[in-house]
Design an enzyme around this catalytic site. Sequence first.
Site, short mmCIF file in Angstrom:
data_model
loop_
_atom_site.label_atom_id
_atom_site.label_comp_id
_atom_site.label_asym_id
_atom_site.label_seq_id
_atom_site.Cartn_x
_atom_site.Cartn_y
_atom_site.Cartn_z
N LYS A 1 36.63 37.42 45.44
CA LYS A 1 35.66 36.15 46.19
C LYS A 1 35.01 36.35 47.18
O LYS A 1 35.74 37.27 48.58
CB LYS A 1 36.59 34.82 46.19
CG LYS A 1 37.16 34.46 45.13
CD LYS A 1 38.35 33.47 45.25
CE LYS A 1 38.52 32.38 43.82
NZ LYS A 1 37.14 32.11 43.16
N ARG B 1 42.95 31.75 33.36
CA ARG B 1 42.98 31.88 31.52
C ARG B 1 43.85 33.27 31.21
O ARG B 1 44.83 33.38 30.34
CB ARG B 1 41.90 31.85 30.93
CG ARG B 1 41.09 32.90 31.59
CD ARG B 1 39.49 33.08 31.37
NE ARG B 1 39.20 32.15 32.52
CZ ARG B 1 37.40 31.91 32.41
NH1 ARG B 1 36.30 32.35 31.54
NH2 ARG B 1 36.83 31.05 32.70
N1 BES Z 1 40.75 29.67 41.43
C1 BES Z 1 38.94 29.96 40.35
C2 BES Z 1 38.58 28.79 40.03
C3 BES Z 1 37.95 27.39 41.08
C4 BES Z 1 37.05 27.59 42.19
C5 BES Z 1 38.51 26.12 41.55
C6 BES Z 1 36.33 26.61 43.51
C7 BES Z 1 38.59 25.92 42.54
C8 BES Z 1 37.36 25.59 43.28
C9 BES Z 1 39.11 31.10 39.33
O1 BES Z 1 40.32 31.43 39.11
C10 BES Z 1 37.97 31.35 39.05
O2 BES Z 1 37.46 32.20 40.25
N2 BES Z 1 36.55 31.41 38.32
C11 BES Z 1 35.75 32.07 38.28
C12 BES Z 1 35.49 32.33 36.83
C13 BES Z 1 34.56 33.34 36.44
C14 BES Z 1 35.00 34.39 36.96
C15 BES Z 1 34.35 33.08 35.06
C16 BES Z 1 34.92 30.86 38.86
O3 BES Z 1 34.80 29.97 38.22
O4 BES Z 1 33.88 31.55 39.55
ZN ZN Z 2 39.90 33.21 40.35
#
Ligand code: BES
Ligand code: ZN
Length: 496
Positions: free
Chosen positions: A267, A341
């Site tokens: 990230k 997931r």
């Molecule tokens: N934990 C994150 C989702 C999240 C984002 C929670 C912002 C709270 C605030 C999750 O694991 C994630 O990173 N999801 C990605 C999925 C994508 C790579 C398909 C996302 O939402 O960008």
């Molecule tokens: Zn994530």
Amino acid sequence: MKVSVSPGHNINGTLVMPLFEGTDAVPDAHAEGMHTSLKSQVNMVLGANDFKGKLKSTMSLMGTDGGKAILVGLGKSEDADVHAYRKAGAAVIAGRKKALGTELTVRFSGASIECMGAFAEGMMLRDYSFDNYKAEDDDKEDELEVRVTCDSGQEKELSALIHTLVGVTSGVHLSRDLGNMPPNDMYPEAFADQAWEWAKNYDNVEVTIINYDQAIKAGMGGLVAVGMGSSRKPCMVIFEMNADQKGRGPMLVGKGITFDTGGISLKPGANMDEMKYDMGGSATVFGTMEALAATGFGGKVTAITCMAENMPAANAQRPGDVITTLSGKTIEVLNTDAEGRLVLSDGLWKAGEFDPEYIIDFATLTGACVVALGHEATGLWSNDDDFRTRIHEAGNAVGELAWPMPLLPAFEKEMTDSKIADTRNLGAGRWGGANTAAAFLKQFVPNRNYEKDGEQIPWAHMDIAGTYWGAKTNTMVKNGATGVHVRTMYHLITNG
Ligand code: BES
Ligand code: ZN
Ligand code: ZN
């Protein structure tokens, strides 16, 4: 906060006066036993319309002969339902000045028992701060003592209601504590240890921990793949309440990523600290179990939390890896940041072993859900329309919105379209990311008794990425983890 209920007109400490819009003098129900100078001062303020009684507004007053009061607005009397009372109760705590002391006496004018309870609930919910990591002398406050007064005929019922709400609030506060803990202290095994210790408080609860080695042996390829890159290894925690009861019970499943760096699909750095809340789903589940246990719930309830830390490392999973989950289905991992997931695929499949009545999973799953619904509502998906409606209504009943979202065949198709595996953990494009995530999870919801051509167990998915934290309009919490949906689940489970 300590809350007691009793009839009678003596006022201990500060008098809390919930007032409707348009109140122009101290109502009779409040007047008895009030200091004379305080009463005339409140009358002056109300008569001059300086306090309008707008919902959640507050005003602190001190009489010259020592009496103290907090006025709090309930809004228009025709709109003053339990939600208004709950918000007004929370507003008292939010607006309380230290000079008013720690003793409060609440006096209502013609409120129902439900509304009185909701007011006390709002006070309790809002009376929370996470200061475990602050020095002793740093702003810590003494415990509040709140006395709710009522008619003598109401005492028994109101006491019982408030007793229940104290138990439910302890579950909300536990969920917040877990979420607010820093990720160096809240890692998978720490969560498991806390659950283990907690279970000792209750005869009817058992906690089982599936550790890393056991998870590998069992074939939990999703949980293992996400957690293996961290020195804090992953685990699964199973909570069983009243397991000896006959028949089926609810099953709750939680995403418990104690820190989500994104893994090799790292990230961006900005605000990455917020990813400590990525175990909010597991905190919701643990908090709900506490709410049920503390209130003496006698039914069967089971829960599974999937705990892992998502780190980039030499031994972390890679984009391109194919993993085999507990279900036997394979997943092509196209983005290691879509890790929730993966751990849930094993948690959902494992849930089938308990032959539950239904399965609900909680997860801070997607940023896309926050784009869709902001911090105002949880995204709610289900394979059963009636079940989804029940959850939506349970949320409405307690003031925690969960909004219906679509599970469409097109999204399922998108997530099963991998060239080399059964499924892929990433959608084909960026659109509809919360829906593709839900459609992915559906692939891992077991059929009843795992029968090949049987029917899927009723299941719902709740994406709490926007509602578990950062919800600035949530009156019930100042900042940090919200503890959302412990109350929704308590309502759903105990009201059938
Ligand atoms: N934990 C994150 C989702 C999240 C984002 C929670 C912002 C709270 C605030 C999750 O694991 C994630 O990173 N999801 C990605 C999925 C994508 C790579 C398909 C996302 O939402 O960008
Ligand atoms: Zn994530
Ligand atoms: Zn995550």
